[in-house]
Design a protein around this motif. Structure first.
Motif, PDB file in Angstrom:
ATOM      1  N   CYS A 448      -7.959   4.102   3.050  1.00 45.12           N
ATOM      2  CA  CYS A 448      -7.121   3.975   1.848  1.00 45.12           C
ATOM      3  C   CYS A 448      -6.743   5.324   1.258  1.00 45.12           C
ATOM      4  N   LEU A 449      -7.695   6.251   1.215  1.00 46.37           N
ATOM      5  CA  LEU A 449      -7.423   7.570   0.645  1.00 46.37           C
ATOM      6  C   LEU A 449      -6.541   8.424   1.548  1.00 46.37           C
ATOM      7  N   SER A 450      -6.518   8.112   2.842  1.00 46.91           N
ATOM      8  CA  SER A 450      -5.740   8.915   3.792  1.00 46.91           C
ATOM      9  C   SER A 450      -4.257   8.903   3.454  1.00 46.91           C
ATOM     10  N   GLY A 451      -3.792   7.821   2.815  1.00 48.02           N
ATOM     11  CA  GLY A 451      -2.386   7.733   2.458  1.00 48.02           C
ATOM     12  C   GLY A 451      -1.945   8.801   1.477  1.00 48.02           C
ATOM     13  N   HIS A 452      -2.901   9.390   0.733  1.00 44.82           N
ATOM     14  CA  HIS A 452      -2.569  10.455  -0.214  1.00 44.82           C
ATOM     15  C   HIS A 452      -2.383  11.796   0.478  1.00 44.82           C
ATOM     16  N   PHE A 453      -2.852  11.908   1.716  1.00 41.89           N
ATOM     17  CA  PHE A 453      -2.815  13.185   2.423  1.00 41.89           C
ATOM     18  C   PHE A 453      -1.950  13.155   3.682  1.00 41.89           C
ATOM     19  N   ILE A 454      -1.737  11.968   4.235  1.00 41.05           N
ATOM     20  CA  ILE A 454      -0.924  11.830   5.448  1.00 41.05           C
ATOM     21  C   ILE A 454       0.330  11.027   5.086  1.00 41.05           C
ATOM     22  N   PRO A 455       1.496  11.677   5.044  1.00 44.46           N
ATOM     23  CA  PRO A 455       2.731  10.993   4.610  1.00 44.46           C
ATOM     24  C   PRO A 455       3.023   9.701   5.371  1.00 44.46           C
ATOM     25  N   ALA A 456       2.712   9.676   6.655  1.00 45.88           N
ATOM     26  CA  ALA A 456       3.005   8.490   7.460  1.00 45.88           C
ATOM     27  C   ALA A 456       2.196   7.275   7.016  1.00 45.88           C
ATOM     28  N   LEU A 457       1.078   7.516   6.305  1.00 51.76           N
ATOM     29  CA  LEU A 457       0.203   6.434   5.858  1.00 51.76           C
ATOM     30  C   LEU A 457       0.356   6.144   4.363  1.00 51.76           C
ATOM     31  N   LYS A 458       1.443   6.660   3.757  1.00 55.70           N
ATOM     32  CA  LYS A 458       1.643   6.468   2.328  1.00 55.70           C
ATOM     33  C   LYS A 458       1.704   4.992   1.954  1.00 55.70           C
ATOM     34  N   ILE A 459       2.230   4.176   2.856  1.00 55.30           N
ATOM     35  CA  ILE A 459       2.340   2.747   2.584  1.00 55.30           C
ATOM     36  C   ILE A 459       0.976   2.126   2.282  1.00 55.30           C
ATOM     37  N   ILE A 460      -0.083   2.698   2.896  1.00 56.54           N
ATOM     38  CA  ILE A 460      -1.436   2.194   2.648  1.00 56.54           C
ATOM     39  C   ILE A 460      -1.874   2.523   1.228  1.00 56.54           C
ATOM     40  N   SER A 461      -1.588   3.755   0.787  1.00 54.47           N
ATOM     41  CA  SER A 461      -1.993   4.152  -0.569  1.00 54.47           C
ATOM     42  C   SER A 461      -1.220   3.385  -1.629  1.00 54.47           C
ATOM     43  N   ASP A 462      -0.016   2.891  -1.285  1.00 55.34           N
ATOM     44  CA  ASP A 462       0.773   2.122  -2.251  1.00 55.34           C
ATOM     45  C   ASP A 462       0.162   0.742  -2.513  1.00 55.34           C
ATOM     46  N   ILE A 463      -0.630   0.254  -1.568  1.00 56.84           N
ATOM     47  CA  ILE A 463      -1.319  -1.035  -1.753  1.00 56.84           C
ATOM     48  C   ILE A 463      -2.813  -0.835  -1.456  1.00 56.84           C
ATOM     49  N   SER A 464      -3.377   0.207  -2.045  1.00 56.64           N
ATOM     50  CA  SER A 464      -4.724   0.667  -1.684  1.00 56.64           C
ATOM     51  C   SER A 464      -5.817  -0.376  -1.922  1.00 56.64           C
ATOM     52  N   TRP A 465      -5.757  -1.099  -3.069  1.00 54.68           N
ATOM     53  CA  TRP A 465      -6.810  -2.090  -3.326  1.00 54.68           C
ATOM     54  C   TRP A 465      -6.735  -3.210  -2.306  1.00 54.68           C
ATOM     55  N   LEU A 466      -5.527  -3.712  -2.066  1.00 51.99           N
ATOM     56  CA  LEU A 466      -5.357  -4.794  -1.104  1.00 51.99           C
ATOM     57  C   LEU A 466      -5.757  -4.343   0.296  1.00 51.99           C
ATOM     58  N   ALA A 467      -5.336  -3.125   0.679  1.00 53.27           N
ATOM     59  CA  ALA A 467      -5.676  -2.604   2.005  1.00 53.27           C
ATOM     60  C   ALA A 467      -7.168  -2.370   2.131  1.00 53.27           C
ATOM     61  N   GLY A 468      -7.782  -1.820   1.084  1.00 49.30           N
ATOM     62  CA  GLY A 468      -9.218  -1.559   1.108  1.00 49.30           C
ATOM     63  C   GLY A 468     -10.027  -2.834   1.156  1.00 49.30           C
ATOM     64  N   PHE A 469      -9.627  -3.807   0.349  1.00 52.67           N
ATOM     65  CA  PHE A 469     -10.323  -5.097   0.335  1.00 52.67           C
ATOM     66  C   PHE A 469     -10.241  -5.762   1.702  1.00 52.67           C
ATOM     67  N   ALA A 470      -9.028  -5.866   2.261  1.00 50.71           N
ATOM     68  CA  ALA A 470      -8.823  -6.567   3.533  1.00 50.71           C
ATOM     69  C   ALA A 470      -9.523  -5.851   4.689  1.00 50.71           C
ATOM     70  N   SER A 471      -9.405  -4.516   4.754  1.00 53.17           N
ATOM     71  CA  SER A 471     -10.000  -3.781   5.871  1.00 53.17           C
ATOM     72  C   SER A 471     -11.524  -3.824   5.814  1.00 53.17           C
TER      73      SER A 471
END
Length: 493
Positions: A448-471
């Motif tokens: 989830c935090l990687s989206g703040h540092f890797i532009p290609a993964l920004k979509i993950i940081s935009d839905i970080s709680w949902l992505a973190g919960f599901a993963s």
């Protein structure tokens, strides 16, 4: 219908006390659980109307959805929050256990320290700082109406990126909240019954004012936000809004057992919390959009900060009343929901060096040093904050729910959970660290935090709680399945 929740016996309680557990950690017997449906109905309704929530809605308006879709997204988000709160709160309402013990049932007595730190320190201290800053903005406006010269104090001088009047107001409000934290904040609960109706009177009145000055509800619902994004999928925007709302409730949602342990029954907390959040957010969805857009139409300038709209009012008395409500709400939720959990968690992590009061002081100092005013510099900064909180606590929530429903199958062995620390606990299932839970939480957190540092993964940081919960949810169950398979193979050999 007969209450199916676990009824702890006095014999069990005495046995757990002899093992060194105080009353704050012991399961609550049904006879001492005093919160019914009405209590839970009023519990969260006042907490919905706070400055960060209104600020977040201001940011939502720039995501490209129509006002009516923003309202609908908020109501659907409230349903998601309600389901999260009630499902994660069932361990507390069934067994009467608090958050610290609920964590132990998932992560083990040693493993519980990391998620406890993430909720009690990282999230709580960050929220404490942000709530202090938003409250200080209301205080600054209030002081300015009484003493206009205060607002020009220091001229254009800025310290750490904030004006001298702003820093002074923040420091004053920070000190007040810290002092209340030192006192435990218990007195605040006594005026909640008065504060909650007052909140709805004030914000209801503001919504009526906004509709009137905008020329009716039509112009508000048909309003087009200048500069709004139009390159984002509307469906994804719904998920972004839902993620932000879940992130707002990530901390109390993770530790909701501290509230549901007092439920007369699981049914009471389920019905009460769902009704509270749906009704509260239904009113908030309409009033927030109406006030922000109505105010923008009336003053001819798009404004995402509700405090700036209130500051433009001509009636000083109305401004003072509105700002006082903001201040009271902030103080009430900040003490009980942020600084007190942070202080207790610091005590738990460093029991030999930090007591409760030292915990309050340390947490307060850290909340100052993170310069929370940077979190509300623009409409995008609040998203960054909420997404970070979501990344931190989404994995914890996913792991907790996966464990309780699919591993423990809603059955907890209290005798093992309240273990004797001096005894041989080698075969205790809650002893030590649950590696599967730990790995799932940490890996999901990193993702989830990687989206703040890797532009290609920004979509993950935009839905970080949902992505973190599901993963974390899926990863934990997969790791448990692999572990069970390996154990079966070793037994067969």
């Amino acid at each position: 219908m007969e209450n199916q929740d676990y009824q702890i016996t006095e014999e069990e309680l005495q046995r757990f006390r002899k093992r060194g557990y105080n009353d704050d950690l012991l399961p609550k017997p049904l006879s001492k659980r005093m919160m019914g449906k009405l209590n839970y109905f009023t519990l969260w309704m006042g907490s919905v109307h706070n400055i960060p929530n209104y600020t977040a809605v201001g940011g939502f308006l720039f995501l490209g959805l129509s006002p009516i879709n923003i309202m609908l997204a908020l109501v659907l988000s409230a349903l998601a929050v309600a389901l999260f709160m009630t499902f994660n709160g069932r361990a507390g309402s069934k067994y009467g256990i608090p958050f610290a013990i609920h964590l132990r049932s998932t992560y083990g007595d040693v493993g519980a320290k990391l998620p406890g730190f993430l909720r009690g320190c990282v999230a709580a201290i960050a929220w404490f700082g942000l709530q202090n800053y938003t409250g200080s903005l209301a205080l600054l406006i209030l002081i300015g109406k009484i003493w206009p010269g205060f607002l020009t104090f220091g001229g254009d001088t800025k310290i750490l990126g904030i004006s001298l009047p702003g820093l002074t107001a923040f420091t004053i409000f920070w000190v007040v909240n810290m002092l209340i934290g030192l006192g435990g904040g218990k007195i605040l609960n006594k005026f909640t019954a008065i504060l909650s109706p007052l909140i709805y009177i004030v914000f209801g009145g503001m919504a009526i004012w906004a509709i009137r000055v905008a020329g009716g509800i039509g112009p508000i619902l048909s309003y087009n936000v200048a500069g709004a994004a139009h390159n984002i999928s509307p469906v994804f925007v719904y998920f972004m809004i839902m993620n932000s709302v879940l992130a707002v409730w990530a901390a109390p949602g993770a530790s909701v057992s501290d509230f549901t342990q007092n439920a007369k029954s699981t049914k009471d907390q389920t019905v009460g919390q769902i009704a509270s959040l749906l009704v509260g957010y239904g009113i908030f969805a309409f009033s927030s959009v109406a006030i922000l857009i109505g105010g923008s139409i009336h003053y001819g300038i798009q404004e995402w900060n509700i405090l700036n709209i209130v500051d433009r009012w001509e009636n000083s008395f109305a401004i003072i009343i509105a700002m006082l409500v903001f201040l009271l709400t902030t103080v009430s939720t900040n003490a009980t929901g942020n600084i007190i959990p942070a202080a207790y968690q610091l005590c738990a992590l460093f029991p030999k060096k930090i007591d409760y009061k030292k915990g309050v002081l340390l947490a307060s100092i850290i909340s100052f040093l993170i310069m929370p005013w940077k979190l509300m510099e623009n409409s995008a900064s609040i998203f960054i904050f909420l997404n970070t909180i979501g990344a931190v606590l989404g994995p914890v929530a996913g792991t907790m729910i996966a464990h309780y429903y699919f591993v423990e199958k809603q059955i907890i062995d209290l005798d093992q959970l309240y273990m004797d620390q001096k005894a041989d606990n080698q075969h205790n299932v809650y002893k030590g660290l649950d590696k599967s839970a730990y790995v799932a939480t940490v890996v999901a957190l990193v993702i989830c935090l990687s989206g703040h540092f890797i532009p290609a993964l920004k979509i993950i940081s935009d839905i970080s709680w949902l992505a973190g919960f599901a993963s974390a949810f899926c990863m934990y169950l997969l790791l448990r399945k692999m572990l069970k398979k390996n154990e079966s193979e070793r037994t067969a050999n």
